[in-house]
Design an enzyme around this catalytic site. Structure first.
Site, PDB file in Angstrom:
ATOM      1  N   ASP A 197      36.290  51.134  47.211  1.00 41.10           N
ATOM      2  CA  ASP A 197      37.493  50.937  47.175  1.00 41.10           C
ATOM      3  C   ASP A 197      38.176  50.981  45.904  1.00 41.10           C
ATOM      4  O   ASP A 197      37.908  50.381  45.044  1.00 41.10           O
ATOM      5  CB  ASP A 197      37.840  49.313  47.898  1.00 41.10           C
ATOM      6  CG  ASP A 197      39.474  49.206  47.852  1.00 41.10           C
ATOM      7  OD1 ASP A 197      40.250  50.060  47.941  1.00 41.10           O
ATOM      8  OD2 ASP A 197      39.731  47.947  47.462  1.00 41.10           O
ATOM      9  N   GLU A 244      33.394  37.051  39.704  1.00 41.02           N
ATOM     10  CA  GLU A 244      32.964  36.214  38.308  1.00 41.02           C
ATOM     11  C   GLU A 244      34.033  35.404  38.130  1.00 41.02           C
ATOM     12  O   GLU A 244      34.033  34.222  37.546  1.00 41.02           O
ATOM     13  CB  GLU A 244      33.010  37.201  37.234  1.00 41.02           C
ATOM     14  CG  GLU A 244      31.617  37.910  37.396  1.00 41.02           C
ATOM     15  CD  GLU A 244      31.352  39.237  36.467  1.00 41.02           C
ATOM     16  OE1 GLU A 244      30.313  39.556  36.152  1.00 41.02           O
ATOM     17  OE2 GLU A 244      32.441  39.841  36.207  1.00 41.02           O
ATOM     18  N   ASN A 258      45.179  40.422  46.299  1.00 38.47           N
ATOM     19  CA  ASN A 258      45.564  42.064  46.477  1.00 38.47           C
ATOM     20  C   ASN A 258      45.474  42.730  45.063  1.00 38.47           C
ATOM     21  O   ASN A 258      45.005  43.644  44.903  1.00 38.47           O
ATOM     22  CB  ASN A 258      46.428  42.158  47.370  1.00 38.47           C
ATOM     23  CG  ASN A 258      46.838  43.584  47.656  1.00 38.47           C
ATOM     24  OD1 ASN A 258      47.681  44.193  47.221  1.00 38.47           O
ATOM     25  ND2 ASN A 258      46.078  44.352  48.287  1.00 38.47           N
ATOM     26  N   GLU A 315      41.673  41.951  55.456  1.00 36.83           N
ATOM     27  CA  GLU A 315      40.583  42.967  54.742  1.00 36.83           C
ATOM     28  C   GLU A 315      39.592  43.158  55.470  1.00 36.83           C
ATOM     29  O   GLU A 315      39.141  44.395  55.210  1.00 36.83           O
ATOM     30  CB  GLU A 315      40.196  41.796  53.530  1.00 36.83           C
ATOM     31  CG  GLU A 315      41.137  41.284  52.296  1.00 36.83           C
ATOM     32  CD  GLU A 315      41.557  42.605  51.587  1.00 36.83           C
ATOM     33  OE1 GLU A 315      40.972  43.503  51.723  1.00 36.83           O
ATOM     34  OE2 GLU A 315      42.441  42.349  50.995  1.00 36.83           O
TER      35      GLU A 315
END
EC number: 3.2.1.17
Length: 139
Positions: free
Chosen positions: A39, A56, A114, A28
């Site tokens: 992104d 969250e 991902n 990452e």
């Protein structure tokens, strides 16, 4: 003897998990606190390039009383311990979505990181997983 075997297995699992997390972090950001970048239409921040809905979902670790979610997310994402805790929490929250897939813990962690809660089922996360796997050899 049984207790010793369980202890050794626990240590091996902890090392495998640490290797997996390190390889996700490397993929990452080069495992650096790189701040936030756009992104796919939204900001991704920090070591693991965490987006705000992910933060969250991981339980908002490190959030201080009275602090906004956005401020806490950005601070946590650039703190390796906090961000790693978030990734582990996210994995633990959604790993059940991948039960019965035959995927190992690292694959589930990487693909869900991902691709979201059901990333382990998405073909679009296979390339990401292959990159993590080639780093650690984890399953």
């Amino acid at each position: 003897m049984f207790v010793k075997a369980i202890l050794l297995l626990s240590i091996a699992v902890a090392y495998a998990s640490a290797d997996c997390l390190h390889c996700i972090c490397m993929r990452e950001s080069g495992c650096k606190p790189i701040g936030c970048h756009m992104d796919v239409g939204s900001l991704s921040c920090g070591y693991y390039q965490i987006k705000i809905p992910y933060y969250e979902d991981c339980g908002q670790p490190g959030k201080k009383h009275g602090e906004s979610t956005e401020v806490a997310w950005k601070r946590c994402a650039d703190d390796l311990k906090c961000a790693t805790n978030c990734v582990e929490n996210y994995y633990n929250r959604y790993k059940h979505e991948c039960a019965g897939t035959g995927q190992g813990a690292c694959e589930v962690m990487a693909r869900n990181h991902n691709g979201g809660p059901r990333g382990c089922h998405a073909s679009g996360t296979l390339g990401y997983w292959k990159g993590v796997h080639s780093c650690c050899g984890c399953s």
